[in-house]
Design a protein around this motif. Structure first.
Motif, PDB file in Angstrom:
ATOM      1  N   ALA A 143      -0.438  -0.428   5.197  1.00 45.94           N
ATOM      2  CA  ALA A 143       0.797  -1.481   5.346  1.00 45.94           C
ATOM      3  C   ALA A 143       0.915  -2.815   5.472  1.00 45.94           C
ATOM      4  O   ALA A 143       1.070  -4.080   5.387  1.00 45.94           O
ATOM      5  CB  ALA A 143       1.833  -1.284   6.131  1.00 45.94           C
ATOM      6  N   GLU A 144      -0.245  -2.765   6.382  1.00 52.47           N
ATOM      7  CA  GLU A 144      -1.508  -4.358   7.014  1.00 52.47           C
ATOM      8  C   GLU A 144      -2.087  -4.411   6.366  1.00 52.47           C
ATOM      9  O   GLU A 144      -1.998  -6.384   5.844  1.00 52.47           O
ATOM     10  CB  GLU A 144      -1.987  -4.192   8.582  1.00 52.47           C
ATOM     11  CG  GLU A 144      -2.091  -4.790   9.481  1.00 52.47           C
ATOM     12  CD  GLU A 144      -1.239  -5.511   9.594  1.00 52.47           C
ATOM     13  OE1 GLU A 144      -1.776  -6.934   9.649  1.00 52.47           O
ATOM     14  OE2 GLU A 144       0.003  -5.656   9.646  1.00 52.47           O
ATOM     15  N   ASP A 194      -2.097  -4.340   2.793  1.00 53.23           N
ATOM     16  CA  ASP A 194      -1.943  -4.012   0.878  1.00 53.23           C
ATOM     17  C   ASP A 194      -0.152  -3.703   0.430  1.00 53.23           C
ATOM     18  O   ASP A 194       0.122  -3.862  -0.101  1.00 53.23           O
ATOM     19  CB  ASP A 194      -2.530  -3.415   0.307  1.00 53.23           C
ATOM     20  CG  ASP A 194      -3.865  -3.679  -0.242  1.00 53.23           C
ATOM     21  OD1 ASP A 194      -3.747  -4.468  -0.566  1.00 53.23           O
ATOM     22  OD2 ASP A 194      -4.408  -3.215   0.478  1.00 53.23           O
ATOM     23  N   PRO A 210       3.540  -4.530   1.265  1.00 54.59           N
ATOM     24  CA  PRO A 210       4.938  -5.972   1.394  1.00 54.59           C
ATOM     25  C   PRO A 210       5.393  -5.869   2.247  1.00 54.59           C
ATOM     26  O   PRO A 210       5.014  -5.854   3.661  1.00 54.59           O
ATOM     27  CB  PRO A 210       5.868  -5.429   0.511  1.00 54.59           C
ATOM     28  CG  PRO A 210       5.317  -3.894  -0.299  1.00 54.59           C
ATOM     29  CD  PRO A 210       4.715  -3.207   0.695  1.00 54.59           C
ATOM     30  N   VAL A 211       5.149  -7.272   2.439  1.00 48.90           N
ATOM     31  CA  VAL A 211       5.715  -8.581   3.880  1.00 48.90           C
ATOM     32  C   VAL A 211       7.019  -7.663   4.782  1.00 48.90           C
ATOM     33  O   VAL A 211       6.506  -7.861   5.597  1.00 48.90           O
ATOM     34  CB  VAL A 211       6.071 -10.055   3.962  1.00 48.90           C
ATOM     35  CG1 VAL A 211       5.948 -10.726   4.898  1.00 48.90           C
ATOM     36  CG2 VAL A 211       4.729 -10.320   3.580  1.00 48.90           C
ATOM     37  N   GLU A 212       8.013  -6.971   4.455  1.00 44.88           N
ATOM     38  CA  GLU A 212       8.521  -6.892   4.654  1.00 44.88           C
ATOM     39  C   GLU A 212       8.523  -5.958   5.509  1.00 44.88           C
ATOM     40  O   GLU A 212       9.698  -5.493   6.491  1.00 44.88           O
ATOM     41  CB  GLU A 212       9.371  -6.410   3.852  1.00 44.88           C
ATOM     42  CG  GLU A 212       9.682  -5.438   2.727  1.00 44.88           C
ATOM     43  CD  GLU A 212       9.102  -5.913   1.758  1.00 44.88           C
ATOM     44  OE1 GLU A 212       9.328  -6.113   0.453  1.00 44.88           O
ATOM     45  OE2 GLU A 212       8.984  -7.030   1.646  1.00 44.88           O
ATOM     46  N   LYS A 219       5.361  -4.063   6.773  1.00 46.17           N
ATOM     47  CA  LYS A 219       5.009  -4.783   7.848  1.00 46.17           C
ATOM     48  C   LYS A 219       4.782  -4.381   9.092  1.00 46.17           C
ATOM     49  O   LYS A 219       6.293  -4.752   9.646  1.00 46.17           O
ATOM     50  CB  LYS A 219       3.994  -6.278   8.071  1.00 46.17           C
ATOM     51  CG  LYS A 219       3.069  -6.298   6.614  1.00 46.17           C
ATOM     52  CD  LYS A 219       2.481  -7.704   6.744  1.00 46.17           C
ATOM     53  CE  LYS A 219       1.699  -7.729   5.165  1.00 46.17           C
ATOM     54  NZ  LYS A 219       0.541  -7.201   4.729  1.00 46.17           N
ATOM     55  N   VAL A 224       5.406  -3.869  13.288  1.00 41.23           N
ATOM     56  CA  VAL A 224       5.035  -5.735  14.251  1.00 41.23           C
ATOM     57  C   VAL A 224       5.193  -4.403  15.667  1.00 41.23           C
ATOM     58  O   VAL A 224       5.780  -3.852  15.894  1.00 41.23           O
ATOM     59  CB  VAL A 224       6.681  -6.212  13.800  1.00 41.23           C
ATOM     60  CG1 VAL A 224       6.493  -7.309  14.776  1.00 41.23           C
ATOM     61  CG2 VAL A 224       6.246  -7.371  12.511  1.00 41.23           C
ATOM     62  N   GLN A 282      -3.735  -3.495  12.124  1.00 40.66           N
ATOM     63  CA  GLN A 282      -3.995  -4.843  12.811  1.00 40.66           C
ATOM     64  C   GLN A 282      -6.075  -4.936  13.233  1.00 40.66           C
ATOM     65  O   GLN A 282      -6.670  -5.904  12.927  1.00 40.66           O
ATOM     66  CB  GLN A 282      -3.471  -5.185  13.614  1.00 40.66           C
ATOM     67  CG  GLN A 282      -1.785  -5.310  13.950  1.00 40.66           C
ATOM     68  CD  GLN A 282      -1.107  -6.047  14.367  1.00 40.66           C
ATOM     69  OE1 GLN A 282      -2.309  -6.737  15.201  1.00 40.66           O
ATOM     70  NE2 GLN A 282       0.085  -5.702  15.021  1.00 40.66           N
ATOM     71  N   LYS A 309      -7.736  -4.804  10.031  1.00 48.16           N
ATOM     72  CA  LYS A 309      -8.040  -5.718   9.797  1.00 48.16           C
ATOM     73  C   LYS A 309      -8.749  -6.725  10.295  1.00 48.16           C
ATOM     74  O   LYS A 309      -9.399  -7.958   9.720  1.00 48.16           O
ATOM     75  CB  LYS A 309      -6.778  -6.576   9.467  1.00 48.16           C
ATOM     76  CG  LYS A 309      -6.182  -7.453   8.951  1.00 48.16           C
ATOM     77  CD  LYS A 309      -4.721  -8.208   8.304  1.00 48.16           C
ATOM     78  CE  LYS A 309      -5.019  -9.592   6.881  1.00 48.16           C
ATOM     79  NZ  LYS A 309      -3.291  -9.538   7.327  1.00 48.16           N
ATOM     80  N   ASN A 339      -7.197  -7.180   2.096  1.00 49.03           N
ATOM     81  CA  ASN A 339      -6.690  -6.711   0.863  1.00 49.03           C
ATOM     82  C   ASN A 339      -7.370  -6.328  -0.477  1.00 49.03           C
ATOM     83  O   ASN A 339      -8.501  -6.228  -0.711  1.00 49.03           O
ATOM     84  CB  ASN A 339      -5.487  -7.772   0.441  1.00 49.03           C
ATOM     85  CG  ASN A 339      -6.201  -9.124  -0.464  1.00 49.03           C
ATOM     86  OD1 ASN A 339      -6.845  -8.884  -0.760  1.00 49.03           O
ATOM     87  ND2 ASN A 339      -5.134  -9.735   0.287  1.00 49.03           N
TER      88      ASN A 339
END
Length: 486
Positions: A19-20, A22, A24-26, A28, A30, A79, A82, A93
């Motif tokens: 998720a972090e 590759d 989609p932004v929605e 990720k 948080v 995170q 990454k 990615n």
């Protein structure tokens, strides 16, 4: 991540990393800020951290475990990876995702089949011959490479070409010692690691408030490898084994079956290492399971705690080598340990004579580094444990002799005899295994006391830690590269 829900946890970690990197932004993840004093609760976690799950509280196809420390780990694992990739100049990615020896379908389904998947490291392990697998204890992949999941930048064609070259390496070395192929393969895997092509990831459960971080393992090429330099050690807690016999559940048994201590070790050029040692889960024959856990901080700067996941277990064959190597008499862990019930009085006397002297000498030479004092034999008085008269009055060698004679007699008794003599309804089912383990652990402690006398106890602790962590201690050892996420 050792747990009954191991697959769910590993798949959830793989999802968090995908998720972090590759996803989609929605979707990720948080992190939900957690404040010391208010966040360290163990209930209502899914509700409080709903932001990292889908609306129904789980990721599609995955059974998320509602555990505070698990959720804390999932928030930060992606995170941490990454940031580590960024520092190393690796792509952040475009990865394909794999999981060792498990069904990856739930992960794929959870990503809506958007994630690329890989089976590369499973395919590599499957190339090993039986002789090559036998180099690693019980032929377990984990002893060669303890990664739980892995990520790959190689496309399918490149992975196939690489596997073909490894197969050729296998063929070219087929007439040589099994270790030759493994050593060459490990060097090739180091190439793939340093090129940012294949990264194996060992997952260790995080514990609030220690955010997951990355440590590299076995990434140095053979030509550059240097063994660690030993520094100072400090026993934070004494080497401790309880010897008391009394009520265990509803039966007669040994009160505890673990040998424990904590140690802090410093090495030249490395950060100090703090870890706990626990030898537990005795077996009838052979050494028990020995696990280590890193000692980590808490939100209170004045307190420490054990990490949620074990650093690893020392392979039993390696621990047996250490015991024999560091003991001045070079005896094996099973020396003078009864292999079966000792049924004659004379044989029990012989064992008691040997072990009473052994314990007396051990305690005299330990110089305060051990806590093995509870040579207590209880009998049942109504619902209470009461020390026998001999247990109360005997001391030193006489007490140890009485203790050994008594546990050997108990081992030979029927439950009816135990009930008539000591007042307990029965013996615990593992009485024999637990008793033998007490003797083996005394010999383990002896090897540590002898190592201290020889100025090698720091070396003993470091070698044990490296062995448990599947880290190379010498160039000849055959563990392959991976990173640990803890």
């Amino acid at each position: 991540m050792a747990d009954a829900s191991i697959s769910e946890r590993e798949l959830s970690s793989l999802y968090a990393i995908w998720a972090e990197l590759d996803g989609p932004v929605e979707i990720k993840i948080v992190p939900d800020p957690i404040k010391a004093g208010t966040g360290a609760k163990t209930s209502g976690i899914t509700k409080r951290h709903r932001a990292i799950w889908q609306s129904n509280g789980t990721w599609p196809g995955l059974n998320a475990v509602d555990n505070f420390n698990d959720v804390f780990a999932y928030q930060w694992q992606g995170q941490a990876i990454k940031e580590w990739l960024r520092k190393n100049g690796f792509p952040r990615n475009g990865w394909a995702y794999g999981i060792w020896d498990k069904n990856i379908t739930p992960f794929s389904r959870a990503t809506g089949n958007r994630a690329k998947v890989t089976y590369f490291m499973d395919d590599v392990w499957n190339l090993f011959t039986e002789d090559q697998k036998s180099l690693f204890g019980k032929k377990k992949q984990d002893s060669w490479n303890p990664a739980d999941i892995y990520i790959s930048q190689l496309g399918k064609q490149d992975e196939s070409k690489k596997l073909e070259s490894i197969k050729k390496m296998q063929q070219d070395t087929s007439n040589l010692e099994p270790s030759v192929f493994v050593a060459l393969l490990n060097e090739e895997l180091r190439n793939l690691y340093h090129n940012g092509d294949i990264i194996g990831i060992s997952l260790k459960a995080a514990k609030f408030s220690n955010k997951p971080h990355v440590k590299e393992r076995n990434i140095v090429y053979d030509k550059d490898f240097e063994p660690p330099n030993f520094g100072q050690y400090e026993l934070l807690k004494k080497i401790d084994q309880n010897m008391e016999v009394g009520t265990k559940g509803s039966s007669l048994g040994f009160k505890t079956n673990s040998l424990k201590f904590e140690v802090n070790i410093s090495m030249s050029g490395c950060d100090p290492v703090k870890y706990s040692w626990e030898s537990k889960s005795p077996v009838p024959n052979g050494l028990p399971t020995t696990e280590m856990k890193d000692i980590v901080g808490t939100h209170d700067p004045l307190k420490n705690q054990l990490a949620n996941a074990r650093t690893g277990g020392i392979p039993k064959d390696r621990l047996a080598v250490f015991i024999k190597e560091y003991s001045k008499d070079s005896k094996a862990a099973d020396f003078k340990v009864p292999k079966s019930v000792v049924r004659t009085h004379n044989r029990r006397i012989a064992f008691a004579n040997y072990w009473a002297k052994f314990i007396t000498d051990l305690k005299a030479s330990a110089n305060g580094m051990i806590k093995i004092d509870d040579f207590i034999i209880n009998e049942k008085d109504r619902n209470k444990d009461v020390e026998t008269a001999q247990s109360k009055t005997l001391t030193n060698s006489s007490l140890y002799h009485y203790w050994v004679m008594t546990v050997l007699e108990m081992d030979a008794m029927t439950n009816a005899e135990i009930r008539n003599t000591y007042g307990y309804s029965s013996k615990e089912s593992k009485f024999s295994a637990n008793m033998r383990n007490k003797f083996r652990m005394l010999r383990l402690v002896r090897s540590m006391v002898d190592a201290k006398k020889d100025g090698k106890l720091g070396e003993y602790f470091i070698r044990s830690y490296y062995s448990a962590s599947k880290m190379r201690f010498s160039k000849e050892e055959l563990q392959s590269p991976f990173i640990k996420l803890q």
